[in-house]
Design a protein around this motif. Structure first.
Motif, PDB file in Angstrom:
ATOM      1  N   ASP A 196       1.073  -1.173   0.359  1.00  0.00           N
ATOM      2  CA  ASP A 196      -0.263   0.309   0.129  1.00  0.00           C
ATOM      3  C   ASP A 196       1.036   1.743  -0.153  1.00  0.00           C
ATOM      4  OD1 ASP A 196       0.594  -0.347   2.794  1.00  0.00           O
ATOM      5  OD2 ASP A 196      -0.662   0.902   3.005  1.00  0.00           O
ATOM      6  N   VAL A 197       1.818   1.454   0.501  1.00  0.00           N
ATOM      7  CA  VAL A 197       2.983   2.563   0.209  1.00  0.00           C
ATOM      8  C   VAL A 197       3.679   2.810  -1.046  1.00  0.00           C
ATOM      9  CG1 VAL A 197       5.734   3.562   1.163  1.00  0.00           C
ATOM     10  CG2 VAL A 197       4.099   1.465   2.333  1.00  0.00           C
ATOM     11  N   VAL A 198       4.075   2.064  -1.975  1.00  0.00           N
ATOM     12  CA  VAL A 198       4.837   2.385  -3.144  1.00  0.00           C
ATOM     13  C   VAL A 198       3.082   2.906  -4.533  1.00  0.00           C
ATOM     14  CG1 VAL A 198       5.813   1.953  -5.307  1.00  0.00           C
ATOM     15  CG2 VAL A 198       6.678   0.849  -3.172  1.00  0.00           C
ATOM     16  N   ILE A 199       2.350   2.701  -4.199  1.00  0.00           N
ATOM     17  CA  ILE A 199       1.438   3.105  -5.224  1.00  0.00           C
ATOM     18  C   ILE A 199       0.856   4.028  -4.672  1.00  0.00           C
ATOM     19  CG2 ILE A 199      -0.191   1.445  -3.515  1.00  0.00           C
ATOM     20  CD1 ILE A 199      -0.173   2.041  -7.331  1.00  0.00           C
ATOM     21  N   VAL A 200       1.093   3.993  -3.259  1.00  0.00           N
ATOM     22  CA  VAL A 200      -0.122   5.872  -3.165  1.00  0.00           C
ATOM     23  C   VAL A 200       1.028   6.842  -3.443  1.00  0.00           C
ATOM     24  CG1 VAL A 200      -0.092   7.588  -0.660  1.00  0.00           C
ATOM     25  CG2 VAL A 200      -1.257   5.259  -1.275  1.00  0.00           C
ATOM     26  N   GLU A 201       2.530   6.901  -3.289  1.00  0.00           N
ATOM     27  CA  GLU A 201       3.331   7.497  -4.225  1.00  0.00           C
ATOM     28  C   GLU A 201       3.723   7.595  -5.555  1.00  0.00           C
ATOM     29  OE1 GLU A 201       6.071   8.696  -2.755  1.00  0.00           O
ATOM     30  OE2 GLU A 201       5.003   8.547  -0.576  1.00  0.00           O
ATOM     31  N   LEU A 202       3.441   6.871  -6.406  1.00  0.00           N
ATOM     32  CA  LEU A 202       2.218   6.940  -7.521  1.00  0.00           C
ATOM     33  C   LEU A 202       1.777   7.332  -8.014  1.00  0.00           C
ATOM     34  CD1 LEU A 202       3.869   6.320 -10.587  1.00  0.00           C
ATOM     35  CD2 LEU A 202       2.042   3.899 -10.166  1.00  0.00           C
ATOM     36  N   LEU A 203       0.781   7.440  -6.913  1.00  0.00           N
ATOM     37  CA  LEU A 203      -0.837   7.869  -7.641  1.00  0.00           C
ATOM     38  C   LEU A 203      -0.093   9.099  -7.330  1.00  0.00           C
ATOM     39  CD1 LEU A 203      -3.118   5.109  -5.911  1.00  0.00           C
ATOM     40  CD2 LEU A 203      -2.792   6.320  -8.115  1.00  0.00           C
ATOM     41  N   LYS A 204       0.606   9.692  -5.910  1.00  0.00           N
ATOM     42  CA  LYS A 204       0.725  11.161  -5.681  1.00  0.00           C
ATOM     43  C   LYS A 204       1.760  11.438  -6.952  1.00  0.00           C
ATOM     44  CE  LYS A 204       1.642  11.228  -1.164  1.00  0.00           C
ATOM     45  NZ  LYS A 204       2.997  10.979   0.024  1.00  0.00           N
ATOM     46  N   ASP A 205       2.395  11.476  -7.029  1.00  0.00           N
ATOM     47  CA  ASP A 205       3.455  11.853  -8.761  1.00  0.00           C
ATOM     48  C   ASP A 205       2.558  11.407  -9.900  1.00  0.00           C
ATOM     49  OD1 ASP A 205       5.539  12.062  -6.593  1.00  0.00           O
ATOM     50  OD2 ASP A 205       6.311   9.533  -8.081  1.00  0.00           O
ATOM     51  N   LYS A 206       1.520  11.282  -9.743  1.00  0.00           N
ATOM     52  CA  LYS A 206       0.205  11.150 -11.286  1.00  0.00           C
ATOM     53  C   LYS A 206      -0.728  12.128 -11.604  1.00  0.00           C
ATOM     54  CE  LYS A 206       2.324   8.110 -13.715  1.00  0.00           C
ATOM     55  NZ  LYS A 206       3.657   8.691 -15.074  1.00  0.00           N
ATOM     56  N   GLY A 207      -0.654  12.937 -10.138  1.00  0.00           N
ATOM     57  CA  GLY A 207      -2.453  13.466  -9.858  1.00  0.00           C
ATOM     58  C   GLY A 207      -3.192  12.843  -9.495  1.00  0.00           C
ATOM     59  N   LEU A 208      -3.567  11.245  -9.636  1.00  0.00           N
ATOM     60  CA  LEU A 208      -4.257  10.762  -9.347  1.00  0.00           C
ATOM     61  C   LEU A 208      -4.874  10.696  -7.895  1.00  0.00           C
ATOM     62  CD1 LEU A 208      -3.813   8.015 -12.357  1.00  0.00           C
ATOM     63  CD2 LEU A 208      -5.174   9.855 -12.772  1.00  0.00           C
ATOM     64  N   LEU A 209      -4.967  11.224  -6.647  1.00  0.00           N
ATOM     65  CA  LEU A 209      -4.905  10.536  -5.187  1.00  0.00           C
ATOM     66  C   LEU A 209      -6.074  11.388  -5.611  1.00  0.00           C
ATOM     67  CD1 LEU A 209      -2.517  10.728  -3.087  1.00  0.00           C
ATOM     68  CD2 LEU A 209      -3.308   9.266  -3.393  1.00  0.00           C
ATOM     69  N   PRO A 210      -7.659  10.754  -4.928  1.00  0.00           N
ATOM     70  CA  PRO A 210      -8.242  10.993  -4.933  1.00  0.00           C
ATOM     71  C   PRO A 210      -8.560  12.189  -3.555  1.00  0.00           C
ATOM     72  CG  PRO A 210      -8.865   9.072  -4.232  1.00  0.00           C
ATOM     73  CD  PRO A 210      -7.309   9.082  -4.239  1.00  0.00           C
ATOM     74  N   THR A 211      -9.638  13.030  -3.725  1.00  0.00           N
ATOM     75  CA  THR A 211      -9.724  14.243  -2.237  1.00  0.00           C
ATOM     76  C   THR A 211     -10.674  13.305  -2.186  1.00  0.00           C
ATOM     77  OG1 THR A 211      -9.257  16.477  -3.818  1.00  0.00           O
ATOM     78  CG2 THR A 211     -10.617  16.589  -1.822  1.00  0.00           C
TER      79      THR A 211
END
Ligand code: HAM
Length: 424
Positions: A319-334
């Motif tokens: 659950d750690v790397v994927i969140v980093e990646l989503l952050k980098d790609k601007g894909l983290l939801p609000t």
């Protein structure tokens, strides 16, 4: 009195609500993909017998064990991964377990790691495993699940890829061509996985300890550099079972529509001793992050625990790397707290009325926050805004006397009066 340190132990995380929302969101996607692929959830204790992880191949994971003696003198460990627990469960159920099984879980795992971006000392790891299927159809199913998961999060095959190989590749070269004894194969794989991290002399020294020539390193490096199945076919022969298996896996991936995500890469060997066949790892194509997930086939793990072997394969997805990646790609939801209504009574004597309104709304399935203290209306409006609620339900003396409440839509500011019976 000594002041306590409010930080969690090094390498571990707190999950206050705003972090927990993200975790729940992510796990929701893990669970939903598992459901789509008809995997059933299981769990096991985070504390296991240390013996479950005693493997002699020199794996990193064994050196990173959080192990200790409990008060009864038993050697125990916090699980660093789920696969041995799963194998234990399957063994415990024995023949009563109808095969094949498709099981998933989201365990918290503990490893005393050197911390880098994407690596912590605890992480949650989505696991999907299939027992009882000997052919690469099982691997194809797992790879399709991983690609489906990426797709749900808005990632494309231009963002991430899955490197696929088979331990059979190295096995064929080392044991069939170079006469390396089978018993050393797992240990050599674990060593090979460290090729990029350790100096060549260290690898040669470790090989020598296994009674193997240091010059094997050149053969190994040449094998690992293969990047197409045609080249692999050139080395092993097109009819070699390992080549046929990998070709079959890639064509099954076509059928699933996930071939774009896959690349053959012989350098993937993986650092865990128990893999016996296909191995794979997902990576970000921008090459800034550690492996996103990893897995493979482990057909002989059960016999190392004294049971009869059952073909098995699976993966672990942290659950750690994927969140980093989503952050980098601007894909983290609000994400907001998902409150539907904030109920507020204008006076203390209307509190019971407000409670009955809240009860009515909750019974209809809405998420309702009731203002519990004596507060001014101004405070309550601010509070409702901050909570991200959709509506405020106001219990005021005049309206209440007429059997009504006032509703304010917080997004538009629109207000209306509603009969109590028409509230839901
Ligand atoms: P693993 O490659 O050791 O495999 O871990 C799988 C994934 O867990 C990694 O790709 C990464 O996403 C995550 N992970 C591992 N260690 C850490 C860490 N220290 N911090 C954050 N994330 C981490 C296994 O554990 C195998 N048991 C997977 C498996 C299941 N193979 C077959 N079935």
């Amino acid at each position: 009195m000594a002041v306590i340190n409010t930080a969690p132990p090094r390498g571990t995380r707190d999950f206050p609500p705003e972090e927990m929302r993200l975790r729940t969101w992510l796990f929701g996607h893990f669970r939903e993909v598992a459901r789509q692929f008809a995997f059933e959830e299981y769990d096991a204790p985070v504390l296991e017998t240390e013996a479950l992880y005693v493997r002699k191949a020199g794996e990193e994971i064994t050196g990173q064990l959080y192990n200790f003696e409990d008060k009864g003198g038993r050697k125990v460990a916090l699980r660093p991964e789920m696969t041995p627990s799963l194998a234990r469960l399957v063994l415990a159920k024995g023949r009563s377990l109808p095969m094949p099984i498709r099981w998933f879980s989201i365990p918290q795992c503990w490893r005393y790691e050197r911390m880098t971006r994407g690596r912590k000392r605890e992480h949650f790891q989505w696991n999907m495993d299939i027992f009882g299927v000997p052919g690469v159809a099982a691997e194809a199913e797992l790879l399709a699940a991983i690609a489906t998961f990426f797709g749900r999060l808005g990632l494309t095959s231009a963002d991430v890829g899955i490197r696929v190989s088979s331990r059979g590749v190295l096995h064929a070269v080392l044991t069939e061509k170079l006469g390396v004894p089978d018993e050393h194969f797992a240990a050599v794989c674990v060593l090979v996985d460290k090729l990029e991290k350790l100096p060549r002399e260290a690898i040669e020294k470790d090989l020598a300890e296994l009674g193997l020539a240091g010059s094997l390193v050149d053969e190994i490096i040449a094998t690992l550099s293969l990047r197409t199945l045609d080249d692999l076919g050139g080395v092993l022969g097109e009819e070699h079972p390992v080549v046929l298996d990998l070709r079959s896996l890639f064509s099954l991936a076509e059928a699933y529509g996930v071939a774009d995500w896959l690349v053959f890469d012989a350098s993937v060997v993986r650092g865990l001793a128990y893999y016996t066949g296909v191995v794979f790892e997902a990576f970000d194509r921008g090459a800034t992050l550690r492996a996103i997930c990893g897995g493979g086939r482990y057909d002989r793990l059960l016999s190392t625990f004294g049971g009869d072997d059952v073909p098995a394969c699976g993966f672990g997805f942290g659950d750690v790397v994927i969140v980093e990646l989503l952050k980098d790609k601007g894909l983290l939801p609000t994400l907001s707290a998902a409150v539907d209504d904030v109920v507020f009574s204008f006076s203390e004597d209307l509190r019971p009325a407000a409670m009955s309104v809240a009860a009515r709304l909750r019974a209809s399935g809405r998420s309702v926050d009731l203002v519990l203290e004596k507060k001014k209306a101004k405070w309550a409006f601010k509070y409702a805004d901050r909570s991200g609620a959709a509506r405020m339900v106001l219990v005021a003396p005049d309206e209440w006397e007429r059997g009504m409440v006032k509703i304010k839509e917080l997004a538009t500011g629109e207000q209306r009066e509603v009969l109590l019976e028409e509230l839901v």
